[in-house]
Design a protein around this motif. Structure first.
Motif, short mmCIF file in Angstrom:
data_model
loop_
_atom_site.label_atom_id
_atom_site.label_comp_id
_atom_site.label_asym_id
_atom_site.label_seq_id
_atom_site.Cartn_x
_atom_site.Cartn_y
_atom_site.Cartn_z
N GLN A 84 13.97 2.50 27.28
CA GLN A 84 13.31 3.57 28.02
C GLN A 84 11.84 3.67 27.61
O GLN A 84 10.96 3.84 28.47
CB GLN A 84 14.01 4.92 27.78
CG GLN A 84 13.33 6.10 28.48
CD GLN A 84 13.35 5.98 29.99
OE1 GLN A 84 14.41 6.04 30.61
NE2 GLN A 84 12.18 5.81 30.61
N GLU A 85 11.57 3.56 26.32
CA GLU A 85 10.19 3.62 25.84
C GLU A 85 9.34 2.53 26.47
O GLU A 85 8.21 2.77 26.92
CB GLU A 85 10.19 3.50 24.31
CG GLU A 85 8.81 3.60 23.69
CD GLU A 85 8.85 3.45 22.18
OE1 GLU A 85 7.82 3.02 21.61
OE2 GLU A 85 9.89 3.74 21.56
N SER A 86 9.88 1.32 26.52
CA SER A 86 9.14 0.20 27.12
C SER A 86 8.97 0.38 28.62
O SER A 86 7.90 0.11 29.16
CB SER A 86 9.86 -1.12 26.82
OG SER A 86 9.88 -1.37 25.44
N THR A 88 8.86 3.16 30.26
CA THR A 88 7.89 4.24 30.50
C THR A 88 6.47 3.69 30.47
O THR A 88 5.65 4.00 31.34
CB THR A 88 8.06 5.35 29.44
OG1 THR A 88 9.38 5.91 29.58
CG2 THR A 88 7.03 6.45 29.64
N LYS A 89 6.19 2.84 29.48
CA LYS A 89 4.86 2.21 29.41
C LYS A 89 4.62 1.29 30.60
O LYS A 89 3.54 1.26 31.19
CB LYS A 89 4.71 1.44 28.10
CG LYS A 89 4.68 2.34 26.88
CD LYS A 89 4.64 1.52 25.60
CE LYS A 89 4.73 2.41 24.37
NZ LYS A 89 4.82 1.62 23.14
N ALA A 91 5.92 1.53 33.57
CA ALA A 91 5.78 2.31 34.80
C ALA A 91 4.39 2.90 34.97
O ALA A 91 3.98 3.20 36.10
CB ALA A 91 6.83 3.42 34.82
N GLU A 92 3.66 3.06 33.87
CA GLU A 92 2.32 3.64 33.96
C GLU A 92 1.41 2.82 34.86
O GLU A 92 0.56 3.37 35.55
CB GLU A 92 1.71 3.75 32.56
CG GLU A 92 2.35 4.83 31.71
CD GLU A 92 1.84 4.83 30.28
OE1 GLU A 92 0.96 3.99 29.96
OE2 GLU A 92 2.33 5.66 29.49
N ILE A 97 7.27 7.35 37.61
CA ILE A 97 8.15 7.73 36.50
C ILE A 97 9.45 6.96 36.69
O ILE A 97 10.10 7.05 37.73
CB ILE A 97 8.42 9.24 36.49
CG1 ILE A 97 7.13 10.00 36.22
CG2 ILE A 97 9.48 9.59 35.44
CD1 ILE A 97 7.26 11.50 36.35
N THR A 99 13.19 6.12 34.99
CA THR A 99 14.16 6.63 34.04
C THR A 99 15.33 5.66 33.93
O THR A 99 15.95 5.32 34.94
CB THR A 99 14.68 8.01 34.48
OG1 THR A 99 13.57 8.89 34.66
CG2 THR A 99 15.63 8.59 33.45
#
Length: 195
Positions: A84-86, A88-89, A91-92, A97, A99
């Protein structure tokens, strides 16, 4: 060393992707080759995608294979949190967003420097949805589909109204499954569809 297999596979089969910086910027850059890859993306009308990826990787530096396999010792919850952390980056770069709703991964050692990785992920927000039209576009991303052992399949809901498909697939099934194989460097397919 912290990295996610699915994103490694994405980079192995894609070029020009910002995700490279997420996990390749470690002290020991992975020196790997893709022997085969099969990537399947299944989309719904809400922008969710189910990713099923199977890849055989050759490690040119066998000691890196040991580091790579260590992540499979983590609990599933930790693997999903790291992923999820990766994501999220990642998706920037698309101003979205994303999930992670599910993430599972397995690795099977095939030899002293070969590993088969099977990944399954469900990601909400993976595609854009505007005015009821889903768009799978991922910007400048490209897949390297060189050789008969590499394929990419995008599946949209049965009965969906297809607005456009770019680039032209190698083949299609039933009007909702589009396949690209042995097409060399290929832009990530942009399929626009609605109900």
């Amino acid at each position: 060393m912290k990295f996610n297999t699915l994103l490694i596979i994405l980079v192995v089969v894609m070029v020009g992707m910002t995700a490279v910086n997420m996990f390749m910027a470690f002290n020991n850059r992975l020196d790997i080759e893709t022997l085969s890859s099969s990537s399947n993306y299944k989309y719904d009308y809400e922008g969710r995608a189910t990713l099923d990826i199977e890849t055989e990787i050759l490690f040119n530096k066998p000691n890196q294979m040991t580091q790579f396999l260590e992540q499979y010792e983590k609990p599933k919850e930790q693997q999903q949190a790291d992923f999820q952390e990766s994501i999220t980056k990642f998706a920037e770069s698309f101003n979205r967003i994303m999930t992670v709703e599910d993430f599972q991964s397995t690795a099977t050692v095939l030899g002293t420097n070969r590993v088969k990785v099977v990944e399954h992920a469900v990601i909400a927000g993976f595609s854009a949805v505007e005015e009821g039209i889903v768009n799978t576009d991922m910007g400048d991303m490209e897949f390297d589909l060189t050789g008969v052992e590499s394929s990419l399949t995008l599946e949209i809901p049965a009965g969906a109204k297809v607005v456009s498909v770019e680039p032209e697939p190698s083949s299609s099934i039933g009007g909702n499954i589009f396949i690209w194989s042995n097409t060399g460097k290929t832009p990530f397919p942009k399929i626009r569809f609605g109900q």
